[in-house]
Design a protein around this motif. Structure first.
Motif, mmCIF file in Angstrom:
data_model
loop_
_atom_site.group_PDB
_atom_site.id
_atom_site.type_symbol
_atom_site.label_atom_id
_atom_site.label_comp_id
_atom_site.label_asym_id
_atom_site.label_seq_id
_atom_site.Cartn_x
_atom_site.Cartn_y
_atom_site.Cartn_z
ATOM 1 N N MET A 3 0.829 -1.208 0.000
ATOM 2 C CA MET A 3 0.000 0.000 0.000
ATOM 3 C C MET A 3 0.865 1.261 0.000
ATOM 4 S SD MET A 3 -3.113 -1.020 2.608
ATOM 5 C CE MET A 3 -3.884 0.606 2.499
ATOM 6 N N VAL A 4 1.896 1.266 0.818
ATOM 7 C CA VAL A 4 2.796 2.424 0.877
ATOM 8 C C VAL A 4 3.445 2.660 -0.482
ATOM 9 C CG1 VAL A 4 4.934 3.326 1.863
ATOM 10 C CG2 VAL A 4 3.237 2.240 3.369
ATOM 11 N N VAL A 5 3.954 1.580 -1.074
ATOM 12 C CA VAL A 5 4.659 1.714 -2.356
ATOM 13 C C VAL A 5 3.692 2.193 -3.449
ATOM 14 C CG1 VAL A 5 5.803 0.398 -4.182
ATOM 15 C CG2 VAL A 5 6.483 0.077 -1.782
ATOM 16 N N THR A 6 2.499 1.642 -3.458
ATOM 17 C CA THR A 6 1.507 2.034 -4.478
ATOM 18 C C THR A 6 1.173 3.525 -4.342
ATOM 19 O OG1 THR A 6 0.582 -0.192 -4.427
ATOM 20 C CG2 THR A 6 -0.786 1.537 -5.395
ATOM 21 N N LEU A 7 0.975 3.952 -3.115
ATOM 22 C CA LEU A 7 0.669 5.367 -2.886
ATOM 23 C C LEU A 7 1.858 6.246 -3.264
ATOM 24 C CD1 LEU A 7 -1.277 7.513 -1.895
ATOM 25 C CD2 LEU A 7 -0.589 7.009 0.465
ATOM 26 N N ALA A 8 3.046 5.806 -2.869
ATOM 27 C CA ALA A 8 4.254 6.597 -3.154
ATOM 28 C C ALA A 8 4.373 6.877 -4.648
ATOM 29 C CB ALA A 8 5.498 5.852 -2.651
ATOM 30 N N ARG A 9 4.013 5.888 -5.452
ATOM 31 C CA ARG A 9 4.187 6.029 -6.900
ATOM 32 C C ARG A 9 3.204 7.014 -7.523
ATOM 33 N NH1 ARG A 9 5.220 -0.351 -8.312
ATOM 34 N NH2 ARG A 9 7.323 -0.469 -7.405
ATOM 35 N N GLN A 10 2.221 7.438 -6.760
ATOM 36 C CA GLN A 10 1.287 8.462 -7.259
ATOM 37 C C GLN A 10 1.879 9.864 -7.183
ATOM 38 O OE1 GLN A 10 -1.226 6.967 -8.665
ATOM 39 N NE2 GLN A 10 -0.436 5.087 -7.705
ATOM 40 N N PHE A 11 2.853 10.037 -6.309
ATOM 41 C CA PHE A 11 3.400 11.389 -6.099
ATOM 42 C C PHE A 11 4.418 11.733 -7.173
ATOM 43 C CE2 PHE A 11 2.564 10.189 -1.463
ATOM 44 C CZ PHE A 11 1.309 10.774 -1.476
ATOM 45 N N ARG A 12 4.351 12.989 -7.611
ATOM 46 C CA ARG A 12 5.244 13.468 -8.648
ATOM 47 C C ARG A 12 6.229 14.471 -8.071
ATOM 48 N NH1 ARG A 12 -0.086 15.291 -11.789
ATOM 49 N NH2 ARG A 12 0.004 16.565 -9.890
ATOM 50 N N SER A 13 7.309 14.637 -8.713
ATOM 51 C CA SER A 13 8.357 15.518 -8.202
ATOM 52 C C SER A 13 7.863 16.946 -8.051
ATOM 53 C CB SER A 13 9.571 15.478 -9.132
ATOM 54 O OG SER A 13 10.768 15.462 -8.402
ATOM 55 N N GLU A 14 6.874 17.367 -8.852
ATOM 56 C CA GLU A 14 6.412 18.758 -8.765
ATOM 57 C C GLU A 14 5.280 18.939 -7.755
ATOM 58 O OE1 GLU A 14 6.133 16.769 -11.375
ATOM 59 O OE2 GLU A 14 4.322 17.137 -12.545
ATOM 60 N N ASP A 15 4.860 17.860 -7.091
ATOM 61 C CA ASP A 15 3.759 17.972 -6.133
ATOM 62 C C ASP A 15 4.182 18.659 -4.837
ATOM 63 O OD1 ASP A 15 2.013 16.723 -7.813
ATOM 64 O OD2 ASP A 15 2.146 14.760 -6.854
ATOM 65 N N ILE A 16 3.188 19.326 -4.227
ATOM 66 C CA ILE A 16 3.357 19.839 -2.867
ATOM 67 C C ILE A 16 2.337 19.096 -2.021
ATOM 68 C CG2 ILE A 16 3.401 21.874 -1.407
ATOM 69 C CD1 ILE A 16 3.761 23.567 -3.844
ATOM 70 N N VAL A 17 2.812 18.328 -1.076
ATOM 71 C CA VAL A 17 1.948 17.427 -0.325
ATOM 72 C C VAL A 17 1.970 17.800 1.150
ATOM 73 C CG1 VAL A 17 1.415 15.016 0.178
ATOM 74 C CG2 VAL A 17 2.590 15.609 -1.936
ATOM 75 N N LEU A 18 0.791 17.786 1.728
ATOM 76 C CA LEU A 18 0.584 18.096 3.132
ATOM 77 C C LEU A 18 0.104 16.798 3.751
ATOM 78 C CD1 LEU A 18 0.040 20.778 4.862
ATOM 79 C CD2 LEU A 18 -2.325 20.489 4.175
ATOM 80 N N ASN A 19 0.561 16.459 4.956
ATOM 81 C CA ASN A 19 -0.026 15.269 5.575
ATOM 82 C C ASN A 19 -0.892 15.641 6.770
ATOM 83 O OD1 ASN A 19 2.824 15.383 7.100
ATOM 84 N ND2 ASN A 19 1.339 14.296 8.392
ATOM 85 N N GLY A 20 -1.841 14.777 7.075
ATOM 86 C CA GLY A 20 -2.757 15.012 8.188
ATOM 87 C C GLY A 20 -2.393 14.172 9.401
ATOM 88 N N THR A 21 -3.370 14.035 10.297
ATOM 89 C CA THR A 21 -3.169 13.327 11.552
ATOM 90 C C THR A 21 -3.285 11.811 11.348
ATOM 91 O OG1 THR A 21 -4.050 13.158 13.794
ATOM 92 C CG2 THR A 21 -5.643 13.622 12.080
ATOM 93 N N VAL A 22 -2.631 11.047 12.187
ATOM 94 C CA VAL A 22 -2.639 9.573 12.142
ATOM 95 C C VAL A 22 -2.547 9.079 10.702
ATOM 96 C CG1 VAL A 22 -3.686 7.499 13.158
ATOM 97 C CG2 VAL A 22 -4.230 9.716 14.117
#
Lengths: 268, 298, 268, 298
Positions: free
Chosen positions: A14-33
């Protein structure tokens, strides 16, 4: 070609699959838990998306925390950041669409990607009071590209219609979201069984790939609505040896990502 | 409201007396971080009733207050114990209809508080459009059209708490409150501006001269503060970065105990009603060994 | 009783008169090019109002600057402050009424205390373009207790009706201001000739005291509208020796306050 | 908009080319403080036309731009040279109908910019009620009633500048911009969030590692910045506290010269069109003696 891993667990997939969605130009914010998204962000930055901007713990711009330990909004997440993003700035970038990507999960998810984390039953006198909408009440309405994850792919989670819309997905499907002036929306749903996306016209949830050892019948049985099934259903792309090594040795040696599977045994 | 350079140092008991039954109390706290929990325990011992608690992210202090029967209404975006799971007293009380949860998206609640802070009747956001949140409370959130473009936005009515209670790193006797590295979360920034009264507990009371040497750390000015209480480890079991981490053991103990009404009651008896001083509380939750443990962030 | 000064100039009388309006519980913010108010604030704090809170240069809370030198919003004004007040906080305190007191001046002032610092003539194609409303456009509408000062008491300054309302005074007089929901308003007008206040019912400007050597006839001749004249017109209370000493030696040894009299010779 | 960790260092000339004729340019500057005047001089030399200049407090840079014929419209709350008096080129141009002044109260203009920064169609304020300001521009300010209380407030329509130009203390090559002691004035805070493009000139370009050691000073994150130019004394004749004070002599010289069209023209020729490099400019405005003088704050 990178060597494919043979030995991995579903949390890692699951982590790897999600990771592959992110692109170098993205700005990503993470939430709680959010151990799975945070691990995915760290993994993406360590592999194919070195330029990815992570506002760690919603504060630390381009931070480089130690391996995962405390919770995902902890001040230790801000380590080596270039800026403590003032929360007013964070909100203005979120509203304005500068921060475009967000990951979330919830107790109920419906076929149009609406998410409920508020109540099961009636709002005023609920059968089950859930924690609350929190950031998803904002992000669904503020034009984010949303990645939904859940570790409990069951008919209780995937329902025909959520009891309460805590997060605006594609609403009633079709162009309902667009008509309300909301851009983007849910992109992908990553579960412990499979990966799903949304059919572009109807915005109905659609199977995209099956995790190893999972059958189509099993997924449909565990989903409380009729999934769209495409002609070809590939297996979910497996992790590489290097991705698994980074995850286990560098990013999350304590296995915090497995916290999200409390009560649900990991499988793959 | 206090505007003078008066000495505002008081005891926890004196500060708690500024909170009245029925008040709307803005309670700082971000998951496992920065919450004035020593003061919360004092409010519980003082037997406050019918409080409306405003928190952006409701946490352990709110759950204690609910378990102790102090709360009538909650205004928040989420209530839980972060990675330790559900806030069970909250869940039970809402399911039983004993406590009302007034839920907003985060930017809706911030807009309500900012409107209060600015003395404006409302402010607008796009947050929550398309959700079921807006219809929950037509008296405080309503969809309106932009007078220039016609675009729909959510009007959020001003919220002015009676009292804000916060925990910070240090302050002088007049109420100049400092944060390290600086105020990060918006509750510390917005609550004191929005509320009528402000009570701040701090790790240490320092000289005014020291404040003047380091004004970059000051987040709340003395003229907005009514009470200052020195309470080292006053956020425990929450963290006060970078001074001390949250106490995993106590969070876990409460998360487990609070699964039942009896367990919750026993926890409150042991850790809140039992100790008569803050030192006694700290001793009971683990004493010196615990204090050394939470100085390490891991 | 404090000893009365014999030797003082009109700028000093204006500063002292303004200083005496400030109370120990006041929170005062100063604006741009405001040497007379800033000198008055510093004087009040050094004499009868030690508890007065000054947000110096709109930023430095309770600051203790060196004697007056640069301009009145200069960073040197923040010296020894307890806090750099974030401007969002400043605006929230101004809106909310926590900061209640403000001093301002303008090119035109009318009989209801409305002030113009925008244009003489029509807005779109003005005879004289003035600097602009700046803070007065806010403060007049945000319930401030306003003290107006001017060093040019002439019929050009004091007009029947301002060409443009940059600052909301008592609008058309009476309860017009109240009806619009605006609290407080202009308290006093301190000029190079006299002090004026506003009659409580009509809100019409009224003579309060005459500076030494100035006659009632002279004031009326220099005022472009009919002033209300009370039965008794006392002389403006003179400064004390100590006030003058503080002003000349400690607060403003360079005489920055006289800058506001450019072109107009000081008199008293 | 630049979101990548790219090297964004360029020359003044390259940065100026990001500003197009007809653009709405948000120009930082607070009276005699913190204005990117080296870049303003470059814009003048590049012959920009039909600019709309947004400043909270319009100052010397704006007056130069107007005198050079670069400006069509001004959006501001005041335009002057602070204690040095009127901005004469501005005054003459407005009186002649050559430049339009769009005047707001300060909180109206801030509300317009904040609405832009938040991607909201408008925000509300009480500022300016009862003044003649609101009626000036019905397309951007309008009185509306609170949907909850009926109270009247001023709706301020979003303003999104094409470019923001600022001067700050230091930055790294990626555009992480730092301020000392911290960002104080709201233009540095709001302009970069509201504008589409952001150009920052700084006293010094430093290593990214140094930024990570001192994140408390960072006011603008790299992902919002498009160009970074190293220009020591880039705010001259304005101040950059605490590095250098404003240059009283040059302010006074311009205040006097600008009383006439001829005097203004001569000033521009001598100090803006004449020097071909920033060093030559600094030499012409007083060289080493001046640079030593403005290091003293008195």
């Amino acid at each position: 070609m990178a060597e494919i891993a043979r030995d991995y667990t579903v949390d890692e997939l699951m982590v790897v699959t999600l990771a592959r969605q992110f692109r170098s130009e993205d700005i990503v914010l993470n939430g709680t838990v959010s151990f799975i998204p945070v691990a995915a962000i760290m993994l993406a930055r360590a592999t194919h998306a070195p330029g990815l901007t992570w506002v760690a713990g919603a504060v630390g711009v381009d931070a480089y925390p130690e391996p995962l330990s405390g919770n995902t909004l902890d001040p230790t997440m801000w380590r080596r950041c270039v800026m403590y993003l003032p929360q007013e700035h964070m909100w203005s970038y979120v509203h304005r669409g500068v921060l475009e990507t967000f990951c979330l999960r919830g107790a109920q998810i419906d076929k149009y990607g609406n998410v409920n984390n508020t109540v099961i039953g009636e709002y005023a006198r609920p059968r089950v009071r859930l924690p609350g909408s929190a950031g998803m009440g904002d992000m669904g309405s503020l034009d984010k590209r949303i990645f939904i994850w859940t570790t409990t792919h069951t008919p209780r989670t995937f329902v025909e219609r959520v009891d309460f819309r805590s997060c605006a997905g594609y609403l009633d499907g079709g162009d309902a979201r667009e008509r309300l002036g909301l851009k983007n929306g849910p992109q992908l749903v990553i579960t412990n069984l499979c990966v799903m996306d949304f059919e572009p016209e109807s915005k109905h949830m659609r199977l995209k790939s099956l995790h190893p050892g999972v059958t189509l019948e099993e997924v449909q049985a565990q989903t409380g609505f009729r999934l769209l099934i495409p002609k070809a259903i590939p297996p979910t792309e497996p992790p590489t040896v290097e991705e698994i090594r980074l995850l286990r040795e560098v990013i999350d040696p304590r296995g915090m990502r497995k916290l999200e599977f409390r009560g649900a045994p990991a499988r793959a | 409201m206090a505007t003078k350079k008066a000495d505002k140092v008081m005891t926890l008991t004196e500060a708690a007396s500024l909170v009245r039954d029925g008040d709307t109390v803005a309670l700082q706290g971000m998951g496992t971080q920065m919450s004035p929990l020593a003061l919360v325990r004092e409010l519980i011992r003082a037997g406050k009733r019918d409080l409306t608690i405003v928190m952006i992210v409701g946490g352990i202090g709110l759950d204690w207050l609910i378990a102790a029967g102090c709360v009538r209404r909650v205004i928040a975006i989420i209530v839980n114990l972060d990675e330790f799971g559900m806030a069970h007293a909250f869940r039970r009380a809402v399911e039983a209809g004993e406590v009302v949860m007034e839920e907003y998206s985060e930017h809706q609640l911030l807009s309500r508080l900012l409107a209060g802070a600015y003395g404006l009747p409302f402010l607008v956001t796009r947050s929550g459009l398309g959700t079921d949140l807006i219809a929950l409370h037509p008296e405080t959130t309503r969809i309106i059209a932009c007078p220039f473009t016609g675009q729909e936005v959510v009007a959020c009515r001003a919220l002015v708490p009676d009292v804000a209670i916060l925990h910070a790193h240090r302050a002088d006797r007049y109420g100049n409150v400092q944060f390290f590295p600086k105020p990060i979360w918006l509750d510390a920034d917005v609550f004191p501006r929005a509320a009528k009264k402000v009570i701040v507990t701090v790790e240490e009371i320092i000289e005014n001269e020291e404040i003047r040497r380091t004004p970059i750390h000051t987040g709340i000015p003395y003229f907005k503060v009514d009470a200052v209480v020195e309470v080292p480890y006053g956020a425990h079991p929450c963290s006060l970065y970078p001074f001390y981490a949250f106490d995993r053991a106590l969070f876990q103990e409460y998360a487990t105990a609070s699964r039942t009404v009896e367990g919750t009651r026993a926890f409150l008896d042991r850790y809140i009603y039992g100790p008569t001083t803050h030192a006694e509380y700290l001793q009971r939750v683990g004493g010196a060994e615990m204090l050394l443990r939470i100085r390490k962030w891991e």
